[in-house]
Motif scaffolding. Structure first.
Motif, PDB file in Angstrom:
ATOM      1  N   ALA A  75      -8.459 -12.641  32.259  1.00 34.36           N
ATOM      2  CA  ALA A  75      -8.552 -13.489  31.064  1.00 34.36           C
ATOM      3  C   ALA A  75      -9.446 -12.838  30.020  1.00 34.36           C
ATOM      4  O   ALA A  75      -9.090 -12.763  28.836  1.00 34.36           O
ATOM      5  CB  ALA A  75      -9.107 -14.858  31.448  1.00 34.36           C
ATOM      6  N   ARG A  76     -10.590 -12.336  30.470  1.00 32.69           N
ATOM      7  CA  ARG A  76     -11.537 -11.746  29.531  1.00 32.69           C
ATOM      8  C   ARG A  76     -11.018 -10.441  28.938  1.00 32.69           C
ATOM      9  O   ARG A  76     -11.300 -10.121  27.786  1.00 32.69           O
ATOM     10  CB  ARG A  76     -12.881 -11.519  30.230  1.00 32.69           C
ATOM     11  CG  ARG A  76     -13.589 -12.840  30.442  1.00 32.69           C
ATOM     12  CD  ARG A  76     -14.787 -12.763  31.346  1.00 32.69           C
ATOM     13  NE  ARG A  76     -15.491 -14.027  31.295  1.00 32.69           N
ATOM     14  CZ  ARG A  76     -16.498 -14.280  30.458  1.00 32.69           C
ATOM     15  NH1 ARG A  76     -16.946 -13.343  29.660  1.00 32.69           N
ATOM     16  NH2 ARG A  76     -17.061 -15.465  30.436  1.00 32.69           N
ATOM     17  N   LEU A  77     -10.247  -9.701  29.714  1.00 29.68           N
ATOM     18  CA  LEU A  77      -9.648  -8.479  29.179  1.00 29.68           C
ATOM     19  C   LEU A  77      -8.640  -8.823  28.078  1.00 29.68           C
ATOM     20  O   LEU A  77      -8.587  -8.170  27.043  1.00 29.68           O
ATOM     21  CB  LEU A  77      -8.934  -7.703  30.294  1.00 29.68           C
ATOM     22  CG  LEU A  77      -9.823  -7.018  31.341  1.00 29.68           C
ATOM     23  CD1 LEU A  77      -8.973  -6.517  32.514  1.00 29.68           C
ATOM     24  CD2 LEU A  77     -10.596  -5.844  30.725  1.00 29.68           C
ATOM     25  N   LEU A  78      -7.857  -9.886  28.312  1.00 34.81           N
ATOM     26  CA  LEU A  78      -6.787 -10.228  27.366  1.00 34.81           C
ATOM     27  C   LEU A  78      -7.321 -10.595  25.993  1.00 34.81           C
ATOM     28  O   LEU A  78      -6.701 -10.305  24.975  1.00 34.81           O
ATOM     29  CB  LEU A  78      -5.929 -11.397  27.882  1.00 34.81           C
ATOM     30  CG  LEU A  78      -5.112 -11.174  29.148  1.00 34.81           C
ATOM     31  CD1 LEU A  78      -4.114 -12.294  29.332  1.00 34.81           C
ATOM     32  CD2 LEU A  78      -4.396  -9.832  29.136  1.00 34.81           C
ATOM     33  N   VAL A  79      -8.478 -11.283  25.963  1.00 35.19           N
ATOM     34  CA  VAL A  79      -9.005 -11.698  24.660  1.00 35.19           C
ATOM     35  C   VAL A  79     -10.069 -10.724  24.142  1.00 35.19           C
ATOM     36  O   VAL A  79     -10.736 -10.999  23.155  1.00 35.19           O
ATOM     37  CB  VAL A  79      -9.571 -13.143  24.688  1.00 35.19           C
ATOM     38  CG1 VAL A  79      -8.471 -14.150  24.994  1.00 35.19           C
ATOM     39  CG2 VAL A  79     -10.706 -13.273  25.699  1.00 35.19           C
ATOM     40  N   GLY A  80     -10.213  -9.599  24.817  1.00 38.28           N
ATOM     41  CA  GLY A  80     -11.104  -8.558  24.304  1.00 38.28           C
ATOM     42  C   GLY A  80     -12.577  -8.774  24.621  1.00 38.28           C
ATOM     43  O   GLY A  80     -13.436  -8.111  24.048  1.00 38.28           O
ATOM     44  N   LEU A  81     -12.880  -9.719  25.534  1.00 38.12           N
ATOM     45  CA  LEU A  81     -14.295  -9.914  25.893  1.00 38.12           C
ATOM     46  C   LEU A  81     -14.788  -8.770  26.787  1.00 38.12           C
ATOM     47  O   LEU A  81     -15.974  -8.505  26.860  1.00 38.12           O
ATOM     48  CB  LEU A  81     -14.496 -11.258  26.607  1.00 38.12           C
ATOM     49  CG  LEU A  81     -14.397 -12.495  25.716  1.00 38.12           C
ATOM     50  CD1 LEU A  81     -14.443 -13.774  26.550  1.00 38.12           C
ATOM     51  CD2 LEU A  81     -15.533 -12.507  24.689  1.00 38.12           C
ATOM     52  N   TYR A  82     -13.866  -8.153  27.511  1.00 34.42           N
ATOM     53  CA  TYR A  82     -14.173  -6.923  28.256  1.00 34.42           C
ATOM     54  C   TYR A  82     -13.258  -5.818  27.748  1.00 34.42           C
ATOM     55  O   TYR A  82     -12.117  -6.092  27.355  1.00 34.42           O
ATOM     56  CB  TYR A  82     -13.867  -7.073  29.757  1.00 34.42           C
ATOM     57  CG  TYR A  82     -14.808  -7.939  30.562  1.00 34.42           C
ATOM     58  CD1 TYR A  82     -16.157  -8.058  30.259  1.00 34.42           C
ATOM     59  CD2 TYR A  82     -14.324  -8.618  31.680  1.00 34.42           C
ATOM     60  CE1 TYR A  82     -16.990  -8.846  31.035  1.00 34.42           C
ATOM     61  CE2 TYR A  82     -15.152  -9.406  32.456  1.00 34.42           C
ATOM     62  CZ  TYR A  82     -16.497  -9.519  32.118  1.00 34.42           C
ATOM     63  OH  TYR A  82     -17.318 -10.293  32.893  1.00 34.42           O
ATOM     64  N   ASP A  83     -13.749  -4.585  27.812  1.00 35.82           N
ATOM     65  CA  ASP A  83     -12.882  -3.431  27.541  1.00 35.82           C
ATOM     66  C   ASP A  83     -12.145  -3.071  28.825  1.00 35.82           C
ATOM     67  O   ASP A  83     -12.718  -3.187  29.911  1.00 35.82           O
ATOM     68  CB  ASP A  83     -13.725  -2.218  27.124  1.00 35.82           C
ATOM     69  CG  ASP A  83     -14.356  -2.448  25.762  1.00 35.82           C
ATOM     70  OD1 ASP A  83     -13.744  -3.160  24.951  1.00 35.82           O
ATOM     71  OD2 ASP A  83     -15.467  -1.936  25.524  1.00 35.82           O
ATOM     72  N   THR A  84     -10.918  -2.617  28.696  1.00 39.04           N
ATOM     73  CA  THR A  84     -10.187  -2.186  29.896  1.00 39.04           C
ATOM     74  C   THR A  84     -10.724  -0.837  30.365  1.00 39.04           C
ATOM     75  O   THR A  84     -11.112   0.003  29.555  1.00 39.04           O
ATOM     76  CB  THR A  84      -8.677  -2.019  29.603  1.00 39.04           C
ATOM     77  OG1 THR A  84      -8.544  -1.268  28.407  1.00 39.04           O
ATOM     78  CG2 THR A  84      -7.967  -3.336  29.444  1.00 39.04           C
ATOM     79  N   SER A  85     -10.734  -0.636  31.688  1.00 40.52           N
ATOM     80  CA  SER A  85     -11.102   0.671  32.229  1.00 40.52           C
ATOM     81  C   SER A  85      -9.873   1.573  32.275  1.00 40.52           C
ATOM     82  O   SER A  85      -9.976   2.789  32.413  1.00 40.52           O
ATOM     83  CB  SER A  85     -11.649   0.531  33.654  1.00 40.52           C
ATOM     84  OG  SER A  85     -12.653  -0.448  33.707  1.00 40.52           O
ATOM     85  N   LEU A  99      -9.197  -5.827  17.880  1.00 41.79           N
ATOM     86  CA  LEU A  99      -9.996  -7.063  17.813  1.00 41.79           C
ATOM     87  C   LEU A  99     -11.433  -6.791  17.379  1.00 41.79           C
ATOM     88  O   LEU A  99     -12.083  -7.622  16.764  1.00 41.79           O
ATOM     89  CB  LEU A  99     -10.018  -7.751  19.191  1.00 41.79           C
ATOM     90  CG  LEU A  99      -8.757  -8.502  19.608  1.00 41.79           C
ATOM     91  CD1 LEU A  99      -8.847  -8.910  21.060  1.00 41.79           C
ATOM     92  CD2 LEU A  99      -8.558  -9.733  18.738  1.00 41.79           C
ATOM     93  N   LYS A 100     -11.914  -5.623  17.749  1.00 44.48           N
ATOM     94  CA  LYS A 100     -13.326  -5.312  17.460  1.00 44.48           C
ATOM     95  C   LYS A 100     -13.550  -4.876  16.024  1.00 44.48           C
ATOM     96  O   LYS A 100     -14.675  -4.737  15.584  1.00 44.48           O
ATOM     97  CB  LYS A 100     -13.768  -4.180  18.392  1.00 44.48           C
ATOM     98  CG  LYS A 100     -13.863  -4.596  19.829  1.00 44.48           C
ATOM     99  CD  LYS A 100     -15.113  -3.981  20.443  1.00 44.48           C
ATOM    100  CE  LYS A 100     -15.231  -4.345  21.887  1.00 44.48           C
ATOM    101  NZ  LYS A 100     -14.127  -3.827  22.681  1.00 44.48           N
ATOM    102  N   THR A 101     -12.478  -4.596  15.299  1.00 48.17           N
ATOM    103  CA  THR A 101     -12.632  -4.079  13.942  1.00 48.17           C
ATOM    104  C   THR A 101     -12.380  -5.185  12.925  1.00 48.17           C
ATOM    105  O   THR A 101     -11.857  -6.251  13.257  1.00 48.17           O
ATOM    106  CB  THR A 101     -11.611  -2.943  13.688  1.00 48.17           C
ATOM    107  OG1 THR A 101     -10.292  -3.540  13.675  1.00 48.17           O
ATOM    108  CG2 THR A 101     -11.650  -1.895  14.793  1.00 48.17           C
TER     109      THR A 101
END
Ligand SMILES: Nc1ncnc2c1ncn2[C@@H]1O[C@H](COP(=O)(O)OP(=O)(O)OP(=O)(O)O)[C@@H](O)[C@H]1O
Ligand SMILES: [Mg+2]
Length: 340
Positions: A75-85, A99-101
């Motif tokens: 869930a957190r990966l999907l909304v950008g709360l975590y970066d994917t490894s 999302l971060k920009t």
């Protein structure tokens, strides 16, 4: 051909979000160890390990699995709360790295997350009016003069009294607070809601009301949900498709009917056998057997093999690939070999 490859080969027009081979690895070594040992000595925990799925517009994809299998991390990966490894996530064809920009503002409006404990995500010192207005102000969606009307409309939309906007979160019940967090998520005209155990903290009767509200909103507003729950009865109520996770991997992904009528993966079967009989066929419940292994030291081969009644030598050494069986995608040697 593997399921992943097949899906890649036929992109579907109505896919809103696409996760391809995503992983999240946490470094869980003691912080002081990091300074004194080489990288290879670190403890790496693969919370999500090579997961792929698409979510189609207007559907509810549910993720299920025992505690610690990686649902919240997905869930957190999907909304950008975590970066994917590893791997990639796209929303309407756009990589969510954006999302971060500053350019990701529009995308941020479209995806929102709803958590299990609404109290923790609602600022206790703010009036409800300001809590719901915050994302509207942040994204400059309306002039100040129109915000109060929009908040009143949103409160009504989630079944609350617009006059309650002057109250504080603690003056609401648990179910009402979850309605508030849904109203706030919808304030930006979100299209995709990632709901992590949204009703798990609520009484059963209130749970049903909030789930029904979510279904109504989905129909009215064309919302798309990723819905996380460990409760298969809740999932049976809300899902269109279900993904079953085990130790960071998606072991089965199928339409709801397939999951509940013809579960294929032995782990899916085990989870279903453990719940009260949804269809009232009088079947006895069998508790889920065994323990989830330590994720820092996962079993070889198919990580489910130590708990699986169908495991053979191949299962102990070779990780199964995801394959299609009708509308179901399953990663299991026993299914592939027709042994079950
Ligand atoms: N920030 C973190 N740092 C280190 N490990 C983490 C972190 N977040 C999660 N984990 C680990 O990753 C694994 C997956 O956790 P996650 O919270 O995604 O599981 P879950 O399926 O949501 O569980 P639950 O049903 O209990 O909510 C677990 O082993 C967990 O301990
Ligand atoms: Mg969780």
């Amino acid at each position: 051909m593997s399921a992943v490859l097949k899906e890649n080969a036929q992109p579907q027009a109505d896919v809103v979000l696409s996760a391809k081979n995503i992983a999240k690895v946490f470094d869980v070594s003691a912080p002081w160890l990091n300074r004194v040992i080489e990288r290879k000595g670190r403890s790496l925990l693969r919370a999500v390990d090579g997961v792929s799925f698409d979510i189609r517009r207007g559907e509810t994809l549910a993720l299920v699995g025992e505690s610690g299998c990686g649902k919240s991390t997905v869930a957190r990966l999907l909304v950008g709360l975590y970066d994917t490894s590893q791997g990639s996530i796209t929303f309407e064809g756009q990589d969510i790295g954006v999302l971060k920009t500053a350019a990701g503002r529009k995308l941020r409006q479209k995806m929102q997350m709803i958590f299990q404990d609404p109290y923790a995500s609602l600022n206790p010192r703010w009036r409800v009016l300001d809590i719901i207005a915050e994302p509207i102000r942040e994204h400059k969606l309306l002039p100040e003069s129109q915000i109060a009307d929009r908040v009143a409309e949103l409160l009504k939309h989630v079944g609350l009294n617009p006059a309650d906007g002057v109250k504080y979160p603690h003056q609401f019940s648990g179910g009402q607070r979850q309605r508030l967090s849904i109203a706030r998520a919808l304030a930006t005209k979100a299209e995709f809601l990632v709901c992590d155990e949204p009703t798990s903290a609520l009484d059963v009767s209130v749970q049903a009301q909030v789930l029904n509200l979510m279904k109504d909103l989905q129909r009215e507003d064309g919302l798309t949900y990723l819905f996380i729950s460990h409760n298969l009865q809740v999932v049976h109520h809300v899902a269109d498709r279900v993904g079953v996770m085990y130790l960071g991997k998606l072991v089965e992904l199928a339409p709801k009917r397939e999951i509940f009528d013809t579960p294929r993966h032995p782990y899916t079967r085990m989870l279903l056998d453990a719940i009260p009989d949804i269809k009232m066929t009088g079947k006895a419940r069998t508790p889920v057997a065994g323990e989830v292994p330590n994720p820092l030291n996962p079993p070889s081969g198919c990580t489910f093999h130590p708990r699986c009644p169908h495991a053979n030598e191949r299962c102990k050494t070779e990780a199964p690939q995801s394959k299609f069986y009708g509308a179901s995608i399953v990663a299991c040697h026993a299914v592939e070999e027709g042994r079950i």
